[in-house]
Design a protein around this motif. Structure first.
Motif, short mmCIF file in Angstrom:
data_model
loop_
_atom_site.label_atom_id
_atom_site.label_comp_id
_atom_site.label_asym_id
_atom_site.label_seq_id
_atom_site.Cartn_x
_atom_site.Cartn_y
_atom_site.Cartn_z
N ARG A 340 0.83 -1.20 0.00
CA ARG A 340 0.00 0.00 0.00
C ARG A 340 0.87 1.25 0.00
N VAL A 341 0.43 2.25 -0.75
CA VAL A 341 1.05 3.58 -0.77
C VAL A 341 0.02 4.59 -0.28
N VAL A 342 0.46 5.50 0.57
CA VAL A 342 -0.37 6.62 1.00
C VAL A 342 0.39 7.90 0.67
N ALA A 343 -0.22 8.78 -0.09
CA ALA A 343 0.41 10.06 -0.46
C ALA A 343 -0.56 11.20 -0.20
N ILE A 344 -0.06 12.27 0.40
CA ILE A 344 -0.88 13.45 0.69
C ILE A 344 -0.03 14.68 0.44
N ALA A 345 -0.65 15.72 -0.11
CA ALA A 345 0.01 17.02 -0.26
C ALA A 345 -0.97 18.10 0.14
N SER A 346 -0.45 19.20 0.66
CA SER A 346 -1.28 20.34 1.08
C SER A 346 -0.67 21.62 0.56
N ASN A 347 -1.50 22.67 0.48
CA ASN A 347 -0.98 23.96 -0.03
C ASN A 347 -1.32 25.14 0.88
N THR A 348 -1.65 24.86 2.15
CA THR A 348 -1.81 25.94 3.13
C THR A 348 -1.11 25.56 4.42
N ALA A 349 -0.79 26.57 5.22
CA ALA A 349 -0.16 26.32 6.51
C ALA A 349 -1.18 26.00 7.59
N THR A 350 -2.47 26.18 7.30
CA THR A 350 -3.51 25.96 8.31
C THR A 350 -3.50 24.53 8.81
N LEU A 351 -3.42 23.57 7.88
CA LEU A 351 -3.44 22.15 8.23
C LEU A 351 -2.62 21.42 7.18
N SER A 352 -1.39 21.09 7.51
CA SER A 352 -0.49 20.48 6.54
C SER A 352 -0.81 19.01 6.34
N ALA A 353 -0.23 18.44 5.29
CA ALA A 353 -0.42 17.02 5.00
C ALA A 353 0.02 16.16 6.18
N GLU A 354 1.17 16.46 6.76
CA GLU A 354 1.66 15.66 7.88
C GLU A 354 0.80 15.83 9.12
N ALA A 355 0.32 17.05 9.36
CA ALA A 355 -0.55 17.27 10.52
C ALA A 355 -1.85 16.47 10.37
N LEU A 356 -2.36 16.39 9.15
CA LEU A 356 -3.57 15.59 8.92
C LEU A 356 -3.31 14.12 9.23
N LEU A 357 -2.17 13.60 8.81
CA LEU A 357 -1.84 12.20 9.11
C LEU A 357 -1.74 11.95 10.61
N ARG A 358 -1.12 12.88 11.32
CA ARG A 358 -1.00 12.70 12.77
C ARG A 358 -2.38 12.67 13.43
N ALA A 359 -3.31 13.44 12.89
CA ALA A 359 -4.63 13.53 13.51
C ALA A 359 -5.48 12.30 13.26
N VAL A 360 -5.45 11.76 12.04
CA VAL A 360 -6.37 10.67 11.69
C VAL A 360 -5.73 9.30 11.76
N GLY A 361 -4.40 9.22 11.83
CA GLY A 361 -3.71 7.95 11.79
C GLY A 361 -4.10 6.94 12.86
N PRO A 362 -4.17 7.33 14.14
CA PRO A 362 -4.51 6.34 15.17
C PRO A 362 -5.86 5.66 14.94
N ALA A 363 -6.84 6.40 14.48
CA ALA A 363 -8.15 5.80 14.22
C ALA A 363 -8.08 4.83 13.05
N LEU A 364 -7.33 5.18 12.02
CA LEU A 364 -7.18 4.28 10.88
C LEU A 364 -6.52 2.98 11.30
N LEU A 365 -5.52 3.07 12.16
CA LEU A 365 -4.82 1.88 12.62
C LEU A 365 -5.74 0.96 13.41
N ALA A 366 -6.62 1.56 14.21
CA ALA A 366 -7.51 0.77 15.06
C ALA A 366 -8.79 0.35 14.34
N GLY A 367 -8.96 0.79 13.09
CA GLY A 367 -10.17 0.43 12.36
C GLY A 367 -11.39 1.21 12.77
N ARG A 368 -11.20 2.34 13.45
CA ARG A 368 -12.31 3.16 13.87
C ARG A 368 -12.60 4.24 12.83
#
Length: 568
Positions: A340-368
């Motif tokens: 599997r490949v996961v790729a994300i890009a962002s174009n504002t400082a409000t919520l970067s691609a990496e910040a989005l991953l940090r926010a949603v990643g734990p739920a994805l891992l747990a299947g929630r």
């Protein structure tokens, strides 16, 4: 004047959490790259994050088929042009993964060995780095420390080679680790020399070629340019970032940054790389295999960082890049066990691609289900303009330092000037020690006082633009993700100049912004009258509360509470 060096290593803390991803059946890539397709539940969740400030594109690929390909927000707010999966983003330091692949491909062709000395390949290279091997350059263990040129400094191949040869080594090659943009520019010079076709031609005609003959992207500046509509990047202050057009030559950034592509193309190229379609399967294994150990379950590989199972329970590789003048952030991860490949890009400082991953990643891992953004995000109810107007002004601390409060769109923005004010508004998190912050400040002072080779070059560069530097004062240090920034007020021939620097433990400049604006925080009402909290949809930002009462402003956080009095 340099604002930010390309290729600043972003802090990847949750990329691996995208291990269970979407539940929809994969669909083969559509011929029209602008078409969006994503599992409905996941699409709704990402839509909520878009309302909270995410602007960019997402692509998730499994076994060569897309599970999700979608885009959110605006590529150009002025033109009312939305992002699509066909929108082009600068990928910054992800370029290093492409340069590493070019080197491995040359090895596959028998033109070099990874244990060759770089000086043997480039006989005009002088200085101690000539003894480093290609493998050491790939793994950032050559000892190269510091910068050889700015992103938009016209630099020829010969000038870049000479500048890199003048850099001192932080340690003998192969005995330590320090992230080096210059090392990857040196690798690009190797590609330039051995391919006989030039770095840009070899990369775009060979390394970026996808199965089926299509090329994945191109360059942000110069040619061959990445085809397709570009996202405008928006910087911390909301202004548009660099949109291309630098005439070159490009060897300040060549090899270490500078490529651009769509997010689906980035996902497809990554899949092709690790499945042996860009380099041989044996070389793909070299890229995927753990190399130089960095601790905490991480190790450096050619162009990537490998995370072992101790980190998140699944082995994966990732790379990221962005920030700086362009205003984009890109991140991509490869999970071998799930292909599997996961790729994300962002174009504002409000919520970067990496910040989005940090926010949603734990739920994805747990299947929630993916978590909703914090109520303090842009979707939060704004305060009435009349209420905010009474709080606008300058508030001074008794022991020095001040806060400047402005209001727009039902929100307050507070900027901090002076070390005491900066510490109150942006206190360090638990993961950053006070000793580490103070050590960083001392390294920045040593740099700007000209106590190192790079410091003397930096001082000369500053004085060329701003006149003689007659003094400098620490103006506060903030930790922003993996980036520690020390603010300094320079006394120059053209007046005071605020700058910030991020340096590594060996004193090398990793990033800088000159001139800079004071650190600032956007606030939304927190429920009580005159009380505000950070406008942070991820909940990962500074944990502070700001309260206004009469002519007083109180900032409360981990270091305690400070009160400032409004002037005028």
């Amino acid at each position: 004047m340099r604002r930010f060096f390309a290729g600043f290593p972003a802090g990847l803390t949750a990329v691996a959490l995208l291990l269970t991803a979407c539940g929809a059946e994969p669909t083969r890539p559509a011929r029209t790259p602008e078409a969006s397709a994503c599992d409905p539940a996941l699409g709704r969740a990402f839509g909520a994050w878009a309302e909270a400030g995410f602007s960019g594109s997402v692509a998730i690929l499994r076994d060569g088929a897309f599970e999700c390909r979608a885009a959110y927000g605006m590529a150009d707010t002025g033109a009312h042009r939305p992002n699509t999966p066909g929108t082009v983003f600068s990928i910054g330091s992800v370029t290093k993964a492409v340069t590493a692949a070019a080197i491995l491909r040359l090895a596959d062709e028998g033109r070099l060995s990874l244990d060759d000395r770089v000086g043997a390949i480039l006989p005009r290279l002088r200085g101690p780095v000539a003894d480093a091997t290609i493998r050491q350059l790939l793994l950032h263990t050559s000892g190269l420390n510091g910068t050889h040129g700015g992103d938009y400094e016209p630099l020829s191949p010969d000038a870049a080679l000479a500048a890199i040869g003048r850099l001192r080594l932080a340690f003998p090659p192969g005995t330590g680790y320090v992230y080096s943009n210059a090392g990857y520019t040196l690798l690009a010079l190797v590609v330039e020399h051995l391919s006989g076709r030039g770095y840009r031609d070899y990369v775009t005609s060979t390394v970026l070629r996808l199965p089926g003959g299509r090329t994945a992207g191109g360059f942000w500046d110069g040619s061959p340019a990445a085809p397709g509509p570009r996202a405008v990047g928006y910087l911390d202050d909301g202004k548009p970032g660099h949109q291309g057009g630098f005439a070159g030559p490009y060897w300040g950034v060549e090899g270490n940054g500078g490529l651009a592509m769509t997010v689906p193309d980035l996902a497809e190229w990554t899949y092709a790389l690790f499945t042996g379609r860009v380099v041989t399967p044996a070389s793909a294994e070299v890229i995927a295999r753990a190399g130089w150990p960095r601790g905490d379950g991480r190790s450096e590989t050619p162009g990537w960082v490998a995370f072992d199972r101790s980190v998140y329970g699944e082995r994966f590789l990732s790379t990221a890049g962005g920030g700086g003048d362009v205003g984009h952030n890109a991140v991509v991860a490869w999970v071998p066990a799930r292909r599997r490949v996961v790729a994300i890009a962002s174009n504002t400082a409000t919520l970067s691609a990496e910040a989005l991953l940090r926010a949603v990643g734990p739920a994805l891992l747990a299947g929630r289900p993916l978590p909703a953004p914090s109520a303090s995000g842009p979707a939060a109810t704004p305060a009435r303009g009349g209420d905010l107007a009474a709080m606008v002004g300058t508030y001074r601390l008794e022991r020095g330092g001040e806060f400047q409060v402005s209001a727009e769109g039902g929100r307050l923005t507070v900027s901090a000037t002076g070390a005491s004010a900066v510490r109150a508004l942006a206190p360090p998190g638990a993961e950053v020690t006070e000793a580490a912050l103070r050590a960083h400040e001392q390294r920045v002072l040593a740099l700007l006082n000209g106590q190192t080779q790079e410091g003397r070059r930096e001082r000369a560069s500053l004085e060329k633009v701003f006149g003689a530097v007659s003094g400098l004062t620490l103006a506060g240090t903030v930790a922003k993700g993996a980036d520690t920034r020390t603010y300094v007020t320079l006394t120059t021939g053209k007046g005071p100049v605020l700058a910030w620097y991020a340096v590594n433990e060996e004193g090398g400049v990793m990033a800088a912004q000159i001139p800079a604006k004071p650190p600032a925080l956007t606030l939304v009402p927190s429920g009580g009258a005159g009380r505000f909290r950070p406008d942070d949809p991820t909940g990962a930002g500074p944990r502070v509360e700001v309260a206004f009462e009469g002519r007083r402003m109180t900032v409360t956080g981990a270091p305690g509470a400070v009160t400032a009095e409004r002037s005028g």
